[in-house]
Motif scaffolding. Structure first.
Motif, PDB file in Angstrom:
ATOM      1  N   VAL A   8       0.844  -1.190   0.000  1.00 44.32           N
ATOM      2  CA  VAL A   8       0.000   0.000   0.000  1.00 44.32           C
ATOM      3  C   VAL A   8       0.881   1.241   0.000  1.00 44.32           C
ATOM      4  O   VAL A   8       1.829   1.339   0.772  1.00 44.32           O
ATOM      5  N   THR A   9       0.582   2.167  -0.874  1.00 45.00           N
ATOM      6  CA  THR A   9       1.305   3.431  -0.905  1.00 45.00           C
ATOM      7  C   THR A   9       0.337   4.574  -0.617  1.00 45.00           C
ATOM      8  O   THR A   9      -0.861   4.469  -0.891  1.00 45.00           O
ATOM      9  N   THR A  10       0.857   5.641  -0.062  1.00 46.34           N
ATOM     10  CA  THR A  10       0.032   6.812   0.211  1.00 46.34           C
ATOM     11  C   THR A  10       0.250   7.860  -0.870  1.00 46.34           C
ATOM     12  O   THR A  10       1.321   7.935  -1.471  1.00 46.34           O
ATOM     13  N   LYS A  11      -0.770   8.648  -1.117  1.00 47.24           N
ATOM     14  CA  LYS A  11      -0.730   9.691  -2.136  1.00 47.24           C
ATOM     15  C   LYS A  11      -0.905  11.059  -1.480  1.00 47.24           C
ATOM     16  O   LYS A  11      -1.738  11.222  -0.577  1.00 47.24           O
ATOM     17  N   LYS A  12      -0.145  12.044  -1.940  1.00 50.40           N
ATOM     18  CA  LYS A  12      -0.247  13.398  -1.409  1.00 50.40           C
ATOM     19  C   LYS A  12      -1.484  14.079  -1.971  1.00 50.40           C
ATOM     20  O   LYS A  12      -1.717  14.078  -3.173  1.00 50.40           O
ATOM     21  N   VAL A  13      -2.298  14.633  -1.089  1.00 54.75           N
ATOM     22  CA  VAL A  13      -3.532  15.315  -1.476  1.00 54.75           C
ATOM     23  C   VAL A  13      -3.282  16.820  -1.468  1.00 54.75           C
ATOM     24  O   VAL A  13      -2.954  17.400  -0.434  1.00 54.75           O
ATOM     25  N   ASP A  14      -3.455  17.455  -2.626  1.00 51.98           N
ATOM     26  CA  ASP A  14      -3.205  18.895  -2.746  1.00 51.98           C
ATOM     27  C   ASP A  14      -4.468  19.737  -2.579  1.00 51.98           C
ATOM     28  O   ASP A  14      -4.416  20.863  -2.097  1.00 51.98           O
ATOM     29  N   LYS A  15      -5.598  19.201  -3.011  1.00 48.17           N
ATOM     30  CA  LYS A  15      -6.864  19.947  -2.943  1.00 48.17           C
ATOM     31  C   LYS A  15      -7.982  19.031  -2.456  1.00 48.17           C
ATOM     32  O   LYS A  15      -7.984  17.826  -2.741  1.00 48.17           O
ATOM     33  N   LEU A  16      -8.912  19.624  -1.759  1.00 43.01           N
ATOM     34  CA  LEU A  16     -10.095  18.917  -1.287  1.00 43.01           C
ATOM     35  C   LEU A  16     -11.322  19.721  -1.676  1.00 43.01           C
ATOM     36  O   LEU A  16     -11.419  20.904  -1.363  1.00 43.01           O
ATOM     37  N   ASP A  38     -20.584  14.157  -0.955  1.00 35.66           N
ATOM     38  CA  ASP A  38     -19.585  13.915  -1.994  1.00 35.66           C
ATOM     39  C   ASP A  38     -18.344  14.766  -1.769  1.00 35.66           C
ATOM     40  O   ASP A  38     -18.433  15.955  -1.446  1.00 35.66           O
ATOM     41  N   ILE A  39     -17.173  14.138  -1.949  1.00 33.79           N
ATOM     42  CA  ILE A  39     -15.917  14.873  -1.909  1.00 33.79           C
ATOM     43  C   ILE A  39     -15.065  14.468  -3.115  1.00 33.79           C
ATOM     44  O   ILE A  39     -15.237  13.385  -3.678  1.00 33.79           O
ATOM     45  N   ARG A  40     -14.187  15.358  -3.507  1.00 33.80           N
ATOM     46  CA  ARG A  40     -13.223  15.055  -4.577  1.00 33.80           C
ATOM     47  C   ARG A  40     -11.835  15.445  -4.080  1.00 33.80           C
ATOM     48  O   ARG A  40     -11.624  16.542  -3.577  1.00 33.80           O
ATOM     49  N   LEU A  41     -10.894  14.529  -4.231  1.00 36.32           N
ATOM     50  CA  LEU A  41      -9.519  14.758  -3.820  1.00 36.32           C
ATOM     51  C   LEU A  41      -8.659  14.921  -5.060  1.00 36.32           C
ATOM     52  O   LEU A  41      -8.719  14.093  -5.976  1.00 36.32           O
ATOM     53  N   VAL A  42      -7.879  15.992  -5.107  1.00 34.53           N
ATOM     54  CA  VAL A  42      -6.938  16.207  -6.205  1.00 34.53           C
ATOM     55  C   VAL A  42      -5.556  15.865  -5.678  1.00 34.53           C
ATOM     56  O   VAL A  42      -5.049  16.516  -4.762  1.00 34.53           O
ATOM     57  N   LEU A  43      -4.959  14.821  -6.252  1.00 29.60           N
ATOM     58  CA  LEU A  43      -3.673  14.341  -5.782  1.00 29.60           C
ATOM     59  C   LEU A  43      -2.539  15.069  -6.477  1.00 29.60           C
ATOM     60  O   LEU A  43      -2.724  15.738  -7.500  1.00 29.60           O
ATOM     61  N   GLU A  44      -1.359  14.940  -5.923  1.00 33.21           N
ATOM     62  CA  GLU A  44      -0.171  15.508  -6.543  1.00 33.21           C
ATOM     63  C   GLU A  44      -0.023  14.932  -7.955  1.00 33.21           C
ATOM     64  O   GLU A  44      -0.093  13.724  -8.153  1.00 33.21           O
ATOM     65  N   GLY A  45       0.147  15.790  -8.939  1.00 34.43           N
ATOM     66  CA  GLY A  45       0.216  15.344 -10.315  1.00 34.43           C
ATOM     67  C   GLY A  45      -1.094  15.498 -11.059  1.00 34.43           C
ATOM     68  O   GLY A  45      -1.156  15.292 -12.267  1.00 34.43           O
TER      69      GLY A  45
END
Length: 206
Positions: free
Chosen positions: A134-142, A179-186
């Protein structure tokens, strides 16, 4: 009227532990102070505000967080699995912590599963073994949609500040999944949702 103690420690609606002055205490009856203290002491205690894929906490319930680095405050933990079991290939998990001052989000992705085989009756049978790759992802925007309003939050290391406007919206959110949307790094996006039990629990925080 009974004499109140000089100071009475209580949790103040999701903030860190504070000490009420005698003047503030005088605004409440002894019974009200005792009732508030009892309600707070009855909450489950979580000993860390850290987020991890395997954490074991009361989900979607108000809890007292007693963190050795951040102190004491109220919070609600939420978890949503996307794509099935966490350790299934390509599955994702969104874990969040909602407090009066901030929202913390952790996104984990299972990139692969280990494969092995076993031998029986003269034959070799392949089988998938679900391992913790399992890897974690950086979340830039919520992004959150509360009723018809979309809140877009920018943060760092998966932590997002809660404004008074957002806190009021969360407190008054309808009893349904949010509802939520996560924008990840990249730029990759992950659409998820917060369960309605967590939404109800927010009323104890905001």
């Amino acid at each position: 009227m009974m004499n109140l103690p000089q100071t009475i420690p209580v949790l103040l609606l999701g903030t860190s532990l504070a000490v009420l002055s005698p003047q503030v205490c005088a605004a409440f009856t002894v019974q009200e102070v005792a009732s508030l203290a009892q309600a707070l002491s009855d909450l489950p205690v979580v000993k860390s505000a850290g987020l991890s894929p395997d954490m074991d906490v009361p989900w979607s319930k108000p809890v007292r967080i007693v963190d050795p680095f951040e102190g004491e405050f109220l919070g609600v933990f939420d978890r949503n699995s996307l794509g099935g079991y966490l350790y299934r290939e390509d599955s994702k998990q969104v874990i969040s912590l909602w407090t009066l001052s901030s929202i913390r989000v952790l996104v984990t992705v299972n990139l692969d599963q280990a494969r092995s085989s076993f031998y029986t009756a003269g034959r070799v049978y392949p089988r998938p073994d679900y391992r913790r790759f399992v890897t974690t992802k950086k979340v830039d925007k919520l992004l959150l949609k509360v009723r018809q309003k979309v809140f877009q939050l920018d943060g760092s290391t998966g932590t997002f500040a809660v404004s008074q406007e957002l806190a009021t919206a969360l407190k008054n959110a309808p009893d349904k999944n949010l509802d939520i949307r996560l924008v990840l790094e990249g730029g990759q996006t992950v659409d998820s949702e917060i369960g309605k039990e967590t939404v109800k629990a927010w009323r104890n925080i905001y």
